[in-house]
Motif scaffolding. Structure first.
Motif, PDB file in Angstrom:
ATOM      1  N   ASP A 144      -3.787   4.509  49.509  1.00 30.44           N
ATOM      2  CA  ASP A 144      -4.671   5.314  50.359  1.00 30.44           C
ATOM      3  C   ASP A 144      -5.531   6.267  49.534  1.00 30.44           C
ATOM      4  OD1 ASP A 144      -3.778   4.106  52.661  1.00 30.44           O
ATOM      5  OD2 ASP A 144      -2.407   5.732  53.212  1.00 30.44           O
ATOM      6  N   GLU A 145      -4.926   6.920  48.543  1.00 28.57           N
ATOM      7  CA  GLU A 145      -5.687   7.824  47.679  1.00 28.57           C
ATOM      8  C   GLU A 145      -6.767   7.069  46.913  1.00 28.57           C
ATOM      9  OE1 GLU A 145      -2.366  11.169  46.400  1.00 28.57           O
ATOM     10  OE2 GLU A 145      -2.375   9.224  45.376  1.00 28.57           O
ATOM     11  N   ALA A 147      -8.236   4.263  47.770  1.00 32.83           N
ATOM     12  CA  ALA A 147      -9.303   3.873  48.704  1.00 32.83           C
ATOM     13  C   ALA A 147     -10.237   5.046  48.972  1.00 32.83           C
ATOM     14  CB  ALA A 147      -8.698   3.357  50.008  1.00 32.83           C
ATOM     15  N   ARG A 148      -9.665   6.248  49.155  1.00 32.96           N
ATOM     16  CA  ARG A 148     -10.498   7.447  49.386  1.00 32.96           C
ATOM     17  C   ARG A 148     -11.340   7.780  48.165  1.00 32.96           C
ATOM     18  NH1 ARG A 148      -5.995   9.091  52.270  1.00 32.96           N
ATOM     19  NH2 ARG A 148      -5.160  10.334  50.576  1.00 32.96           N
ATOM     20  N   GLN A 149     -10.769   7.607  46.974  1.00 28.89           N
ATOM     21  CA  GLN A 149     -11.526   7.874  45.744  1.00 28.89           C
ATOM     22  C   GLN A 149     -12.715   6.926  45.628  1.00 28.89           C
ATOM     23  OE1 GLN A 149     -11.486  10.053  43.098  1.00 28.89           O
ATOM     24  NE2 GLN A 149     -10.102  11.247  44.350  1.00 28.89           N
ATOM     25  N   GLN A 151     -14.214   5.361  48.033  1.00 25.10           N
ATOM     26  CA  GLN A 151     -15.174   5.686  49.094  1.00 25.10           C
ATOM     27  C   GLN A 151     -15.992   6.917  48.718  1.00 25.10           C
ATOM     28  OE1 GLN A 151     -13.453   6.924  52.832  1.00 25.10           O
ATOM     29  NE2 GLN A 151     -15.191   6.072  53.969  1.00 25.10           N
ATOM     30  N   ALA A 152     -15.337   7.952  48.236  1.00 21.82           N
ATOM     31  CA  ALA A 152     -16.044   9.190  47.880  1.00 21.82           C
ATOM     32  C   ALA A 152     -17.009   8.960  46.726  1.00 21.82           C
ATOM     33  CB  ALA A 152     -15.036  10.280  47.516  1.00 21.82           C
TER      34      ALA A 152
END
Length: 187
Positions: A144-145, A147-149, A151-152
């Motif tokens: 999850d982390e 994926a967020r990285q 995306q950001a």
């Protein structure tokens, strides 16, 4: 970060943290045998994946002792460092590699290598995976982390620089004189 050798030495005395890593170099004959280049690549990528940092080669991580690098080995160590930053990390890290002198326990100025790792514009993968630097160690991103990285970082590459949000900006950093130039009258 660490603008002077004095500031860097103060931090070395305190030990490693989120933005500072150090390792002593080990040689056997003509070869570099330590530290493990894959692990240093992991540390560099972990720093780039968060806020950046500094790696100092020529300092023992357990004792914080400045041991230096033999002068005749500096070229070899620089080549080794450059190789791990460009060949072991994807996308490659454009870090600054500098030769510096730091005082050892007897006060002699000994050669060391300083690697300034910038915060990455993308997420960097090192030989052992995707890591982030937390305190004095690295930790693998959870799915999850990660994926967020991604995306950001992807969003940041599509948003013009002058329109990107900068979370650590304070009103004191903004020039009143420049703001007046852009202020629309009546607002």
């Amino acid at each position: 970060m660490f603008d002077s050798n004095e500031e860097l030495m103060t931090q070395i005395e305190l030990g490693e943290d989120s933005v500072l890593e150090f390792k002593a170099m080990e040689f056997r004959g003509a070869r570099i045998v330590g530290p493990d280049s894959r692990r240093i690549a992991d540390e560099a990528a972990a720093m780039a994946n968060v806020k950046g940092g500094v790696i100092v080669l020529g300092v023992e991580d357990a004792t914080h002792a400045v041991v230096g690098i033999p002068l005749e080995r500096l070229d070899q160590v620089e080549t080794w460092a450059r190789s791990l930053l460009f060949d072991s990390i994807q996308p490659p890290l454009a870090a600054s590699i500098r030769r510096i002198r730091l005082p050892d326990a007897r006060g002699r100025q000994v050669p060391c290598i300083r690697i300034d790792v910038p915060e990455g514009l993308t997420v960097h993968r090192s030989p052992n995976g995707y890591f982030q630097r937390i305190g004095s160690s690295k930790r693998e991103f959870t799915p999850d982390e990660l994926a967020r990285q991604f995306q950001a970082r992807t969003q940041a590459s599509f948003i013009p620089y002058d329109e990107q949000f900068k979370p650590d900006t304070t009103p004191e950093l903004i020039s009143r004189k420049l703001c007046r130039r852009f202020k629309v009258r009546g607002i």
